[in-house]
Design an enzyme around this catalytic site. Sequence first.
Site, PDB file in Angstrom:
ATOM      1  N   ARG A  70       0.852   1.287 -15.895  1.00 58.65           N
ATOM      2  CA  ARG A  70       1.287   2.310 -16.248  1.00 58.65           C
ATOM      3  C   ARG A  70       2.922   2.290 -15.770  1.00 58.65           C
ATOM      4  O   ARG A  70       3.300   2.044 -14.709  1.00 58.65           O
ATOM      5  CB  ARG A  70       0.363   3.641 -15.774  1.00 58.65           C
ATOM      6  N   TYR A 198      -0.105  -1.982 -22.411  1.00 58.20           N
ATOM      7  CA  TYR A 198      -0.871  -1.969 -21.260  1.00 58.20           C
ATOM      8  C   TYR A 198      -1.899  -0.803 -21.330  1.00 58.20           C
ATOM      9  O   TYR A 198      -1.508   0.252 -21.542  1.00 58.20           O
ATOM     10  CB  TYR A 198      -0.150  -1.909 -19.906  1.00 58.20           C
ATOM     11  N   GLY A 200      -3.442   2.108 -19.765  1.00 63.31           N
ATOM     12  CA  GLY A 200      -3.282   3.512 -19.661  1.00 63.31           C
ATOM     13  C   GLY A 200      -1.967   4.130 -20.656  1.00 63.31           C
ATOM     14  O   GLY A 200      -1.858   5.068 -20.967  1.00 63.31           O
ATOM     15  N   LYS A 207      -6.097   8.105 -20.701  1.00 65.77           N
ATOM     16  CA  LYS A 207      -5.346   8.934 -19.702  1.00 65.77           C
ATOM     17  C   LYS A 207      -4.446   9.785 -20.709  1.00 65.77           C
ATOM     18  O   LYS A 207      -4.425  10.835 -20.145  1.00 65.77           O
ATOM     19  CB  LYS A 207      -4.275   8.035 -18.662  1.00 65.77           C
ATOM     20  N   HIS A 227      -9.756  13.079 -13.114  1.00 63.74           N
ATOM     21  CA  HIS A 227      -9.651  11.617 -12.657  1.00 63.74           C
ATOM     22  C   HIS A 227     -10.817  11.304 -11.873  1.00 63.74           C
ATOM     23  O   HIS A 227     -10.408  11.188 -10.538  1.00 63.74           O
ATOM     24  CB  HIS A 227      -8.436  11.222 -12.135  1.00 63.74           C
ATOM     25  N   SER A 249      -5.709   6.052  -8.680  1.00 63.01           N
ATOM     26  CA  SER A 249      -5.846   4.589  -9.126  1.00 63.01           C
ATOM     27  C   SER A 249      -5.984   3.487  -8.444  1.00 63.01           C
ATOM     28  O   SER A 249      -5.286   3.487  -7.291  1.00 63.01           O
ATOM     29  CB  SER A 249      -4.797   4.354 -10.164  1.00 63.01           C
ATOM     30  N   CYS A 251      -8.160   3.103  -5.944  1.00 65.02           N
ATOM     31  CA  CYS A 251      -8.951   3.528  -4.580  1.00 65.02           C
ATOM     32  C   CYS A 251     -10.391   3.638  -4.618  1.00 65.02           C
ATOM     33  O   CYS A 251     -10.733   4.317  -3.799  1.00 65.02           O
ATOM     34  CB  CYS A 251      -8.134   4.931  -4.437  1.00 65.02           C
ATOM     35  N   ASP A 278     -14.080   6.705 -14.174  1.00 64.56           N
ATOM     36  CA  ASP A 278     -12.805   7.097 -14.175  1.00 64.56           C
ATOM     37  C   ASP A 278     -12.483   8.442 -14.577  1.00 64.56           C
ATOM     38  O   ASP A 278     -11.524   9.064 -14.061  1.00 64.56           O
ATOM     39  CB  ASP A 278     -12.046   5.952 -14.957  1.00 64.56           C
ATOM     40  N   ARG A 366      -7.341  -6.524 -14.980  1.00 68.32           N
ATOM     41  CA  ARG A 366      -8.339  -5.817 -15.296  1.00 68.32           C
ATOM     42  C   ARG A 366      -9.465  -6.504 -16.162  1.00 68.32           C
ATOM     43  O   ARG A 366      -9.156  -7.385 -16.799  1.00 68.32           O
ATOM     44  CB  ARG A 366      -7.706  -4.584 -16.118  1.00 68.32           C
TER      45      ARG A 366
HETATM   46  P1  GTP Z   1      -8.538   2.944 -11.396  1.00 64.58           P
HETATM   47  O1  GTP Z   1      -9.487   2.057 -12.384  1.00 64.58           O
HETATM   48  O2  GTP Z   1      -7.189   2.366 -11.438  1.00 64.58           O
HETATM   49  O3  GTP Z   1      -8.624   4.225 -11.675  1.00 64.58           O
HETATM   50  O4  GTP Z   1      -8.981   2.507  -9.969  1.00 64.58           O
HETATM   51  P2  GTP Z   1     -10.594   2.797  -9.018  1.00 64.58           P
HETATM   52  O5  GTP Z   1     -10.378   4.170  -8.423  1.00 64.58           O
HETATM   53  O6  GTP Z   1     -11.794   2.664 -10.275  1.00 64.58           O
HETATM   54  O7  GTP Z   1     -10.491   1.628  -8.191  1.00 64.58           O
HETATM   55  P3  GTP Z   1     -11.859   0.363  -7.721  1.00 64.58           P
HETATM   56  O8  GTP Z   1     -13.025   0.987  -7.642  1.00 64.58           O
HETATM   57  O9  GTP Z   1     -11.401  -0.519  -9.067  1.00 64.58           O
HETATM   58  O10 GTP Z   1     -11.032  -0.245  -6.549  1.00 64.58           O
HETATM   59  C1  GTP Z   1      -9.776  -0.701  -6.393  1.00 64.58           C
HETATM   60  C2  GTP Z   1      -9.813  -1.622  -5.377  1.00 64.58           C
HETATM   61  O11 GTP Z   1     -10.187  -0.969  -4.060  1.00 64.58           O
HETATM   62  C3  GTP Z   1     -10.589  -2.858  -5.186  1.00 64.58           C
HETATM   63  O12 GTP Z   1      -9.851  -3.983  -4.816  1.00 64.58           O
HETATM   64  C4  GTP Z   1     -11.730  -2.515  -4.447  1.00 64.58           C
HETATM   65  O13 GTP Z   1     -12.318  -3.895  -4.063  1.00 64.58           O
HETATM   66  C5  GTP Z   1     -11.216  -1.863  -3.309  1.00 64.58           C
HETATM   67  N1  GTP Z   1     -12.075  -0.804  -2.673  1.00 64.58           N
HETATM   68  C6  GTP Z   1     -12.974  -0.217  -3.164  1.00 64.58           C
HETATM   69  N2  GTP Z   1     -13.971   0.548  -2.639  1.00 64.58           N
HETATM   70  C7  GTP Z   1     -13.753   0.190  -1.449  1.00 64.58           C
HETATM   71  C8  GTP Z   1     -14.215   0.635  -0.011  1.00 64.58           C
HETATM   72  O14 GTP Z   1     -15.067   1.530   0.059  1.00 64.58           O
HETATM   73  N3  GTP Z   1     -13.635  -0.047   1.092  1.00 64.58           N
HETATM   74  C9  GTP Z   1     -12.654  -0.782   0.899  1.00 64.58           C
HETATM   75  N4  GTP Z   1     -11.978  -1.189   2.117  1.00 64.58           N
HETATM   76  N5  GTP Z   1     -12.100  -1.225  -0.486  1.00 64.58           N
HETATM   77  C10 GTP Z   1     -12.557  -0.641  -1.303  1.00 64.58           C
HETATM   78  C1  SPV Z   2      -5.462   3.953 -13.538  1.00 67.71           C
HETATM   79  O1  SPV Z   2      -4.431   3.302 -13.422  1.00 67.71           O
HETATM   80  O2  SPV Z   2      -6.033   4.989 -12.723  1.00 67.71           O
HETATM   81  C2  SPV Z   2      -6.444   3.168 -14.401  1.00 67.71           C
HETATM   82  C3  SPV Z   2      -5.914   2.274 -15.365  1.00 67.71           C
HETATM   83  O3  SPV Z   2      -7.667   3.573 -14.471  1.00 67.71           O
HETATM   84  S1  SPV Z   2      -5.167   2.794 -16.660  1.00 67.71           S
HETATM   85  O4  SPV Z   2      -5.875   3.008 -17.879  1.00 67.71           O
HETATM   86  O5  SPV Z   2      -4.134   1.942 -16.919  1.00 67.71           O
HETATM   87  O6  SPV Z   2      -4.627   4.381 -16.375  1.00 67.71           O
HETATM   88 MN    MN Z   3      -7.954   5.471 -13.281  1.00 61.61          MN
END
Ligand code: GTP
Ligand code: SPV
Ligand code: MN
Length: 579
Positions: A70, A198, A200, A207, A227, A249, A251, A278, A366
């Site tokens: 994004r 891309y 988002g 989004k 979110h 994002s 996290c 999400d 992704r």
């Molecule tokens: P968006 O799709 O961008 O909104 O992200 P999201 O919040 O769905 O994040 P996602 O669950 O894909 O996690 C992103 C990164 O954080 C990945 O590389 C995970 O492996 C890492 N991660 C997720 N949960 C944990 C956790 O409990 N501990 C740690 N150390 N890392 C984590």
């Molecule tokens: C984020 O960045 O929080 C995502 C991926 O979930 S996107 O759809 O690009 O916003």
């Molecule tokens: Mn997101």
Amino acid sequence: MASKLEALEQWVNQAAALTRPARIHWCDGSDAEYQALVQQMLADGTLIELNQQTHPGCYLHRSHPTDVARVEHLTLVCHPNREDAGPNNHWMDPAEAHAKIDALFDGCMEGRTMYVIPYCMGPIDSPLARCGVEITDSPYVVANMRIMTRMGAAAQARIEREGTFVKGLHSIGELDPERRWIMHFPAEFSIKSYGSGYGGNALLGKKCHALRIASNQARTEGWLAEHMLIVGIENPRGETHYVAAAFPSACGKTNLSMLIPPEGYRRDGWKVWTIGDDICWMHPGADGRLYAINPEAGFFGVAPGTSDATNHNAMRSISHDTIFTNVAVTADNQPWWEGLPGAPVTDWQGRPYDPANGPAAHPNSRFTVSAKQCPTWSETAEAAQGVPISAIVFGGRRPSLLPLVMEARDWSHGVLMGAAMGSETTAAATGAVGVLRRDSMAMKPFCGYHYGDYFAHWLSFDRPGAKLPKVFHVNWFRKGADGKFLWPGFGDNLRVLEWMIDRAEGRASGAETPIGILPDEGELKLDGLRLERARLEELLEVDNASWQAELSAIGDYLASFAPRLPERLRREQQRVVQA
Ligand code: GTP
Ligand code: SPV
Ligand code: MN
């Protein structure tokens, strides 16, 4: 007056007159249509076939190397009145914005196909769902929208019945970062996006519609567009509690939404149900509780770090019929990213892998996959009335200070916890990574209006008859002196969720501290977990001096939303400072 169908046709004709495509294709959302698009993209190189023995129906897309995340600085919220966008958004006068982007759209689809994508955000028969139509010249966007939304004939029928829909016009343009805009016109219920393919920036249902436009609609209609993931936790007695959690994002939302319980929990009969990873739309129900739907139908998940050890359910989901974007490839043509066993031979840009060029997979690479492919996918995700929420969780990447978990004393305190959220930036948006920034409710890039008004909207849910969820703040990312995460995270996060549910059900007493309620001695169940006592104490430690500094920084941050900062939130912050 034009009929409802004519209104849609008129807008499509207008868009066609501006962009001048060679042909117009109305998407019906059928499997045959998807397969035909895939074949066409394989033929022109937009998609690359992956190993069909190990990954049937899986394809790789390599985006333009400057179009991988994004772009917040090019994302505008164009309210007629600048003040309404708030300091949390980039703004441009709507007339000026239209003129700027229409000049780019002028003739941009010459010789190409314009796709018209009717879609529904949320279960097709749900009164909480909302529809939109995206016009795009990118077949990759069409294929992704088919996975991410309820797309096609059924959505179009609903639109023709209701007449209202969000209008989204998108073109990948020249993919030139200098000619790229993501513009929102909340008063006109419309989105214009140019120059990026891309996620988002380009999948406008996600989004752009479901958060930036929907947050405005939610404010006027009395609901919340957030979110947040939505997860169901079923205890051994067969009772399911639904939790909604907002993390910035990259996290951990996808991971928490499909977590696998630790072994002892599995043995005891605990189950986890995935509703969304999400976005969450929450409406107050007749009984005073908040009811949530996931407006999406798929996951657009972060690939790096996803493995059998961290997220086995995601791995099973993406073993077939998945579009991968910007991942690396192994010698036998399987998708690969950092965190997986095996070795890459080709990096995300299609070059022979060389560690000197950085990670093999782009850090924001992704996967796009239908939610139904997730083994823990819950049928309640299709429930028209949504699921009742027992707890709302905020959290971010905080290497220090913030404890593993804390609970807000009441709703106002919970809104403060959400508003005060900070997190280290990630690769999900262009710009520096690992810099601490405030990201209230994980909505900094997505709240389509003034944060001060948004906080007031959150506070307004606290009213007679409301049975609001308890509010918590978590931090899976606190680090020890050795620089390593103190908490094992992933499946073990269920231990923290269990404490929250115990609090919601009155089974745990918690311990009052100046910053909120923390688990009392022995309330976090740690059986079977190899975690030294000292590390647990460090995870829950509250350092008063550092907290005073944090609270003063939060005060300054909140003051930046004056004069629209609700007095009640300011007082709440003062109360915590003096506690
Ligand atoms: P968006 O799709 O961008 O909104 O992200 P999201 O919040 O769905 O994040 P996602 O669950 O894909 O996690 C992103 C990164 O954080 C990945 O590389 C995970 O492996 C890492 N991660 C997720 N949960 C944990 C956790 O409990 N501990 C740690 N150390 N890392 C984590
Ligand atoms: C984020 O960045 O929080 C995502 C991926 O979930 S996107 O759809 O690009 O916003
Ligand atoms: Mn997101």
